[in-house]
Enzyme design. Sequence first.
Site, PDB file in Angstrom:
ATOM      1  N   GLY A  30       0.804  -1.238   0.110  1.00 18.58           N
ATOM      2  CA  GLY A  30      -0.002   0.190  -0.006  1.00 18.58           C
ATOM      3  C   GLY A  30       0.842   1.401  -0.107  1.00 18.58           C
ATOM      4  O   GLY A  30       2.061   1.221  -0.455  1.00 18.58           O
ATOM      5  N   LEU A  32       0.315   3.604  -2.087  1.00 13.46           N
ATOM      6  CA  LEU A  32       0.640   3.641  -3.412  1.00 13.46           C
ATOM      7  C   LEU A  32       1.419   4.762  -4.148  1.00 13.46           C
ATOM      8  O   LEU A  32       0.840   5.907  -3.858  1.00 13.46           O
ATOM      9  CB  LEU A  32      -0.399   3.033  -4.266  1.00 13.46           C
ATOM     10  CG  LEU A  32      -0.926   1.704  -3.816  1.00 13.46           C
ATOM     11  CD1 LEU A  32      -1.973   1.133  -4.614  1.00 13.46           C
ATOM     12  CD2 LEU A  32      -0.038   0.725  -3.781  1.00 13.46           C
ATOM     13  N   HIS A  36       4.563   2.132  -7.806  1.00 15.42           N
ATOM     14  CA  HIS A  36       3.436   1.098  -7.855  1.00 15.42           C
ATOM     15  C   HIS A  36       2.474   1.306  -9.158  1.00 15.42           C
ATOM     16  O   HIS A  36       2.115   0.408  -9.867  1.00 15.42           O
ATOM     17  CB  HIS A  36       2.621   1.218  -6.655  1.00 15.42           C
ATOM     18  CG  HIS A  36       3.135   0.890  -5.602  1.00 15.42           C
ATOM     19  ND1 HIS A  36       3.433   2.078  -4.446  1.00 15.42           N
ATOM     20  CD2 HIS A  36       3.786  -0.351  -4.855  1.00 15.42           C
ATOM     21  CE1 HIS A  36       3.907   1.555  -3.464  1.00 15.42           C
ATOM     22  NE2 HIS A  36       4.236   0.251  -3.836  1.00 15.42           N
ATOM     23  N   SER A 191       9.513   5.542  -3.449  1.00 17.43           N
ATOM     24  CA  SER A 191       9.526   4.748  -2.332  1.00 17.43           C
ATOM     25  C   SER A 191       8.210   5.087  -1.232  1.00 17.43           C
ATOM     26  O   SER A 191       8.065   6.321  -1.103  1.00 17.43           O
ATOM     27  CB  SER A 191      10.746   4.423  -1.511  1.00 17.43           C
ATOM     28  OG  SER A 191      10.393   4.032  -0.020  1.00 17.43           O
TER      29      SER A 191
END
Length: 285
Positions: A30, A32, A36, A191
């Site tokens: 998660g 995101l 992602h 990140s």
Amino acid sequence: MLLHKISEVREQVKEWKRQGLTVGLVPTMGALHAGHLSLIKKAVEKCDRVVVSVFVNPIQFCPGEDLDKYPRTLEADTKLCNDNGVSIVFAPTPNEMYGDGQMRTNDTLTYVIPPFFYVNTLCGKSRVGHFDGVCTVVNKLFNIVQPDYAFFGQKDAQQLIIIKKMVQDLNIPVEIVPCPIVREESGLAMSSRNKYLSEEDKKEALVLSKILNNIKTCYKKGITNVEALKETAFQFLNSHHDLEYLEFHDADNLEEKQIADANTRVFIACKVAGVRLIDNILLGE
Ligand code: PAF
């Protein structure tokens, strides 16, 4: 569609398989971000149906790490997935994944343990047991979703190599699709942990990509001796940076290199403002 139960996901996937549709899985914890999103877009492009798992996996955090404060943004994550063609967001509770709500240990839970050679280096050295937790949860997710393809980012290059090895060694019928690192315009690798950094910290955090880019430039100019390439990093480091490792390994089998070549990946981990960040670069790209 947001699902929390393993049985609901299984039922839906079973129906897709009955219809002959291909299934892609993007495993995440998660929070995101654009990194992602690039995995999700690739999955949506390649597969008929895509499942994104959102699960902050307690068994891959070591004691003293950021399990409790790890960013949890399920509502925003679900919206991002819905807006980008994802069919299922699978967000189980720890209880759903590991039973009875207790933090399991390998006294009571079956673990998938990757080979020592692959974990006794880089992040595995300081994060003892981390990759056991990663392989165990990824294996569970593969069993639950039974994807044809699973998408992982190169940012966690050691994780990707270890997962490929697990898939090969355990004959798991899934194709692993590696996806390139996504960077902010500044060069900082995306990140979820960047959320812990202030704007000032983010400038300091550029030290990782600066060191890697400079090493690649030196390599392209003909320097291949790893010790000499490592030396070039020191000019970038100051008291804000706590370098954990700077290492050169084969990009496929993680063997350590003394002489760099095109298939050498340079790995760096460095704490900036107390936040542990990682990055890597392939010299031959
Ligand atoms: O890379 C991550 O976010 C996690 O390690 C993963 C693969 C989702 C397993 O929890």
